[in-house]
Design an enzyme around this catalytic site. Sequence first.
Site, PDB file in Angstrom:
ATOM      1  CG  HIS A 205      -0.241   0.286   2.497  1.00  0.00           C
ATOM      2  ND1 HIS A 205       0.489  -0.672   3.157  1.00  0.00           N
ATOM      3  CD2 HIS A 205      -0.134   1.407   3.246  1.00  0.00           C
ATOM      4  CE1 HIS A 205       1.015  -0.146   4.246  1.00  0.00           C
ATOM      5  NE2 HIS A 205       0.659   1.113   4.326  1.00  0.00           N
TER       6      HIS A 205
HETATM    7  C1  UD1 Z   1      -1.837   5.623   6.066  1.00  0.00           C
HETATM    8  C2  UD1 Z   1      -0.508   6.033   6.688  1.00  0.00           C
HETATM    9  C3  UD1 Z   1       0.496   4.890   6.504  1.00  0.00           C
HETATM   10  C4  UD1 Z   1      -0.042   3.586   7.023  1.00  0.00           C
HETATM   11  C5  UD1 Z   1      -1.380   3.304   6.361  1.00  0.00           C
HETATM   12  C6  UD1 Z   1      -1.993   2.034   6.886  1.00  0.00           C
HETATM   13  C7  UD1 Z   1       0.030   8.441   6.578  1.00  0.00           C
HETATM   14  C8  UD1 Z   1       0.896   9.432   5.941  1.00  0.00           C
HETATM   15  N1  UD1 Z   1       0.056   7.198   6.025  1.00  0.00           N
HETATM   16  O1  UD1 Z   1      -1.650   5.472   4.662  1.00  0.00           O
HETATM   17  O2  UD1 Z   1       1.665   5.204   7.221  1.00  0.00           O
HETATM   18  O3  UD1 Z   1       0.860   2.551   6.736  1.00  0.00           O
HETATM   19  O4  UD1 Z   1      -2.268   4.399   6.643  1.00  0.00           O
HETATM   20  O5  UD1 Z   1      -3.184   1.732   6.233  1.00  0.00           O
HETATM   21  O6  UD1 Z   1      -0.638   8.743   7.537  1.00  0.00           O
HETATM   22  N2  UD1 Z   1      -9.000   5.229   1.971  1.00  0.00           N
HETATM   23  C9  UD1 Z   1     -10.223   4.623   1.938  1.00  0.00           C
HETATM   24  N3  UD1 Z   1     -10.815   4.283   3.124  1.00  0.00           N
HETATM   25  C10 UD1 Z   1     -10.245   4.533   4.324  1.00  0.00           C
HETATM   26  C11 UD1 Z   1      -8.987   5.151   4.341  1.00  0.00           C
HETATM   27  C12 UD1 Z   1      -8.372   5.501   3.172  1.00  0.00           C
HETATM   28  O7  UD1 Z   1     -10.797   4.382   0.875  1.00  0.00           O
HETATM   29  O8  UD1 Z   1     -10.832   4.171   5.371  1.00  0.00           O
HETATM   30  C13 UD1 Z   1      -8.326   5.569   0.689  1.00  0.00           C
HETATM   31  C14 UD1 Z   1      -8.625   6.959   0.208  1.00  0.00           C
HETATM   32  O9  UD1 Z   1      -8.665   6.944  -1.183  1.00  0.00           O
HETATM   33  C15 UD1 Z   1      -7.403   7.736   0.666  1.00  0.00           C
HETATM   34  C16 UD1 Z   1      -6.308   6.700   0.507  1.00  0.00           C
HETATM   35  O10 UD1 Z   1      -6.928   5.465   0.852  1.00  0.00           O
HETATM   36  O11 UD1 Z   1      -7.180   8.878  -0.080  1.00  0.00           O
HETATM   37  C17 UD1 Z   1      -5.115   6.932   1.387  1.00  0.00           C
HETATM   38  O12 UD1 Z   1      -5.502   7.054   2.748  1.00  0.00           O
HETATM   39  P1  UD1 Z   1      -4.549   7.849   3.777  1.00  0.00           P
HETATM   40  O13 UD1 Z   1      -5.084   7.749   5.155  1.00  0.00           O
HETATM   41  O14 UD1 Z   1      -4.260   9.217   3.258  1.00  0.00           O
HETATM   42  O15 UD1 Z   1      -3.184   7.073   3.689  1.00  0.00           O
HETATM   43  P2  UD1 Z   1      -2.874   5.504   3.662  1.00  0.00           P
HETATM   44  O16 UD1 Z   1      -2.350   5.152   2.328  1.00  0.00           O
HETATM   45  O17 UD1 Z   1      -4.012   4.707   4.212  1.00  0.00           O
END
Ligand code: UD1
Length: 363
Positions: A205
């Site tokens: 991821h």
């Molecule tokens: C975040 C953390 C990362 C961790 C990961 C675990 C930061 C910078 N990154 O990354 O260190 O390893 O979580 O999962 O904080 N999304 C959904 N549903 C959700 C959450 C996210 O669909 O419940 C999608 C959205 O499109 C979002 C993307 O995932 O834009 C990224 O989510 P985000 O929380 O920004 O970062 P992660 O890649 O999850």
Amino acid sequence: MRVLSVVGARPNFMKLAPVDRALARRGDIEHVIVHTGQHYDPAMSDAFFAELRIPRPQHHLGVGSGSHAAQTAAVMQRLEPVLEQLRPHLVFVYGDVNSTLAAALVGAKLGLRVGHVEAGLRSGDWTMPEEINRVLTDRLSDLLFAPSREAVDNLLHEGIPVQRIYFAGNVMIDSLVAMLPAARALDAPARYGVAPGSYLVATLHRPSNVDDAGTLRGLLEALEALGAETPIIFPVHPRTRERIQCLQLGSPVANVRFLEPLGYLETLSLVASAGLVITDSGGLQEETTYLGVPCLTVRPNTERPITCHLGTNRLVPAQRDAILAAARDGAETRARPRVPIERWDGRAAERIVQVVCEAKRFD
Ligand code: UD1
């Protein structure tokens, strides 16, 4: 004493659970949980609260997704009034996600004591958003709870005063130790029709692996090739699912079983009996080391080098052929005996609470 924990993203929850339990055991502490809402899909959040038996957060900030600046700023704006109103004696922040840094910054500026659980991890890679979050959170924190001696040394090298640093141990392993019997009883491998030791678990991821189409394509090709020899189970993070859809692959990736994100117990049950794990997760590097399961981490560096020195982890570049070669070469790692790591013993949260409540020192 009122203690407040701020969590927001999936890897925070298994760190919070043992700390919450250790605080609850004391009986004289009010523990307030604030969920920022960085992760909001039920499979990324609610499932973990239920399985790890974490009480419902008293405050939910509903921040959701956004750019780094937008997400971090939204947590800060919405958390500030909560902290101003409650004025806790200590604010716990966990790990290295955007919610962690945002909460540490708000707490420090309000003059509150901030405690960082999982302090001192360093990859040395400033292109990783998490590395920026780690360094700044540690700088802002008053109590730094390190999971390993390496992490303690990193903090000392950065000039953090020794009296702020506590070698408490690894809270991720606290959750693992507490949940392993239930995870084994679940027997997830049987549920997915795979035999213990004969399958591979994959998770990817990180932006560096999934955001670039060429890199992601190469990784999927590697899994497809390995899947022709060994069953592969791949629970897919929402970010990765979105990126795979963008690739508009002509045909589905053969030989790989793509699943929705799994809960903690099911993941642990699968990982504990896997022949090999291929991942870019931080937590899985530690969990596989504890379990003695070989792990290939698809990254150029790690903030958890102890898992490579003493554990079963090996770094591998995000390239098809490198991954194929490393996976086929897994026997060497498999034969290595499990070395117990100091204070990865299921009692880290207990030590953290002793520091907070009894001013104990753990050097
Ligand atoms: C975040 C953390 C990362 C961790 C990961 C675990 C930061 C910078 N990154 O990354 O260190 O390893 O979580 O999962 O904080 N999304 C959904 N549903 C959700 C959450 C996210 O669909 O419940 C999608 C959205 O499109 C979002 C993307 O995932 O834009 C990224 O989510 P985000 O929380 O920004 O970062 P992660 O890649 O999850």
